[in-house]
Design an enzyme around this catalytic site. Structure first.
Site, PDB file in Angstrom:
ATOM      1  N   ARG A  52       0.912  -1.325   0.474  1.00 46.09           N
ATOM      2  CA  ARG A  52      -0.077  -0.229   0.129  1.00 46.09           C
ATOM      3  C   ARG A  52       0.859   1.110   0.280  1.00 46.09           C
ATOM      4  NH1 ARG A  52      -4.660   0.467   4.965  1.00 46.09           N
ATOM      5  NH2 ARG A  52      -2.593   1.219   5.784  1.00 46.09           N
ATOM      6  N   LYS A 151      -2.648   7.240   1.983  1.00 46.81           N
ATOM      7  CA  LYS A 151      -2.124   7.688   2.684  1.00 46.81           C
ATOM      8  C   LYS A 151      -0.782   8.290   3.466  1.00 46.81           C
ATOM      9  CE  LYS A 151      -2.060   4.804   7.052  1.00 46.81           C
ATOM     10  NZ  LYS A 151      -3.250   6.073   7.237  1.00 46.81           N
ATOM     11  N   GLU A 184     -15.773   7.200   6.197  1.00 47.94           N
ATOM     12  CA  GLU A 184     -15.254   6.135   6.855  1.00 47.94           C
ATOM     13  C   GLU A 184     -14.476   7.400   8.480  1.00 47.94           C
ATOM     14  OE1 GLU A 184     -11.291   5.402   5.703  1.00 47.94           O
ATOM     15  OE2 GLU A 184     -10.943   7.492   4.618  1.00 47.94           O
TER      16      GLU A 184
HETATM   17  N1  PMP Z   1      -9.552   4.730   7.211  1.00 42.84           N
HETATM   18  C1  PMP Z   1      -8.240   6.378   7.837  1.00 42.84           C
HETATM   19  C2  PMP Z   1      -8.633   7.362   7.208  1.00 42.84           C
HETATM   20  C3  PMP Z   1      -7.023   5.621   8.959  1.00 42.84           C
HETATM   21  O1  PMP Z   1      -5.737   6.432   8.402  1.00 42.84           O
HETATM   22  C4  PMP Z   1      -6.794   4.018   8.466  1.00 42.84           C
HETATM   23  C5  PMP Z   1      -5.703   4.011   9.454  1.00 42.84           C
HETATM   24  N2  PMP Z   1      -5.111   5.090  10.175  1.00 42.84           N
HETATM   25  C6  PMP Z   1      -7.567   3.533   8.327  1.00 42.84           C
HETATM   26  C7  PMP Z   1      -8.652   4.231   7.521  1.00 42.84           C
HETATM   27  C8  PMP Z   1      -7.780   2.484   8.949  1.00 42.84           C
HETATM   28  O2  PMP Z   1      -6.303   1.814   8.046  1.00 42.84           O
HETATM   29  P1  PMP Z   1      -5.534   0.235   8.474  1.00 42.84           P
HETATM   30  O3  PMP Z   1      -6.343  -1.307   8.885  1.00 42.84           O
HETATM   31  O4  PMP Z   1      -4.833   0.074   6.969  1.00 42.84           O
HETATM   32  O5  PMP Z   1      -4.834   0.610   9.527  1.00 42.84           O
END
Ligand code: PMP
Length: 285
Positions: A52, A151, A184
């Site tokens: 990622r 990200k 989210e």
């Molecule tokens: N959404 C956002 C905006 C995030 O920054 C994160 C991770 N901090 C997540 C969802 C969760 O992603 P992951 O399960 O890959 O940590």
């Protein structure tokens, strides 16, 4: 002993781990990152996080000056040096230092930084009793602006929503997309359970493709729970039987109140409890 930080494959004492004030990561939020967890000294889904990270970098035209293997080794070495078994890992790649202008062509040497630390967990009570969250008025970035799939170091969108949550006394806040659909939370993905089905906003709702999100969907499928990625509205959340959030740091965390509406019976439901347990088992494998 001071914690060590890895910059470009070299270890520095935390106090001496520094990058230039001309780095475009600082000046423009120009860079990408990952947040990961280690359990028993092993990074959970390391390769998936590296993939990622590389995709985020590719999407912003940033060439990471190391191989995935080298970065993976740097992460593992930093954890071991710091004797961190169950910890949190922040992997950051900046555009590098340049001029005061935006032009990324006038920067050099992206900085690859690994910070490892002891994790500050949410209190057990949140997992037992569930969280209350509110909807932020700050809308999630439009995918045609900075796509939430990237990200990036530009997290101000989420920081502003987080501030709204904190002002309301909540540790997380729900973000809608520009169409008013559920996207989210500020650092976590969201799920609901309705009539025995597990539902979550699809990636094209403008969200990060969370790694915990995918693990939880796979665990639910394995357990015979039907899973669907779709468009969700706040109404769907308000009338859900159960709700929970997922993220590398929080793992799986129940939500029992949204915008002052009690979700289901107001306590973490059976599907949520099963998935919390199954996820924990998965991290111990
Ligand atoms: N959404 C956002 C905006 C995030 O920054 C994160 C991770 N901090 C997540 C969802 C969760 O992603 P992951 O399960 O890959 O940590």
């Amino acid at each position: 002993m001071s914690l060590k930080v890895n910059i470009n494959g070299q270890l520095f004492d935390k106090e001496d781990a520094k990058i230039s004030v001309y780095d475009h990561g600082l000046l423009y939020g120009d860079g990408v990152f990952e947040g990961m967890r280690s359990y028993g000294g092993k990074v959970f889904r390391l390769q998936t996080h590296l993939d990622r990270l590389w995709e985020s970098a590719q999407a912003i035209g940033l060439q990471i000056p190391m191989t995935t293997e080298e970065v993976g080794n740097a992460v593992q070495e930093t954890l071991e040096t710091n004797s961190i078994s169950d910890g949190y890992i922040r992997l950051v790649v900046t555009r590098g230092s340049g001029t005061l202008g935006l032009d990324p062509n006038r920067t050099s040497h992206p900085q690859v930084i690994t910070i490892t630390d002891h994790i500050s967990l949410y209190p057990d009570e949140f997992y037992e009793n569930g969280l209350e969250i509110v909807t932020a008025s700050t809308v999630r970035n439009h995918p045609s602006a900075v796509n939430p799939r990237i990200k990036s170091l530009n997290y101000l969108n989420n920081v502003l929503a987080k501030m709204e949550g904190l002002r309301a006394g909540c540790v997380e806040a729900l973000m809608l997309n520009s169409q008013g659909h559920v996207a989210e939370c500020t650092g976590d993905n969201i799920f609901i359970v309705k009539a025995g089905r597990l539902l979550t906003p699809s990636i094209d709702s403008g969200i990060l493709a969370g790694i915990t999100r995918q693990v939880v969907m796979d665990l639910a499928t394995e357990d015979g729970i039907p899973v669907e990625e779709l468009t969700l509205t706040r109404h769907d959340l308000y009338v859900a039987d159960e709700c929970f959030l997922t993220g590398s740091a929080a793992e799986v965390i129940p939500v029992v109140k949204i915008d002052d509406r009690t979700i289901g019976v107001g306590t973490p439901g059976p599907v949520t409890r099963t998935l919390i347990e199954k996820f924990r088992e998965e991290t111990r494998k």
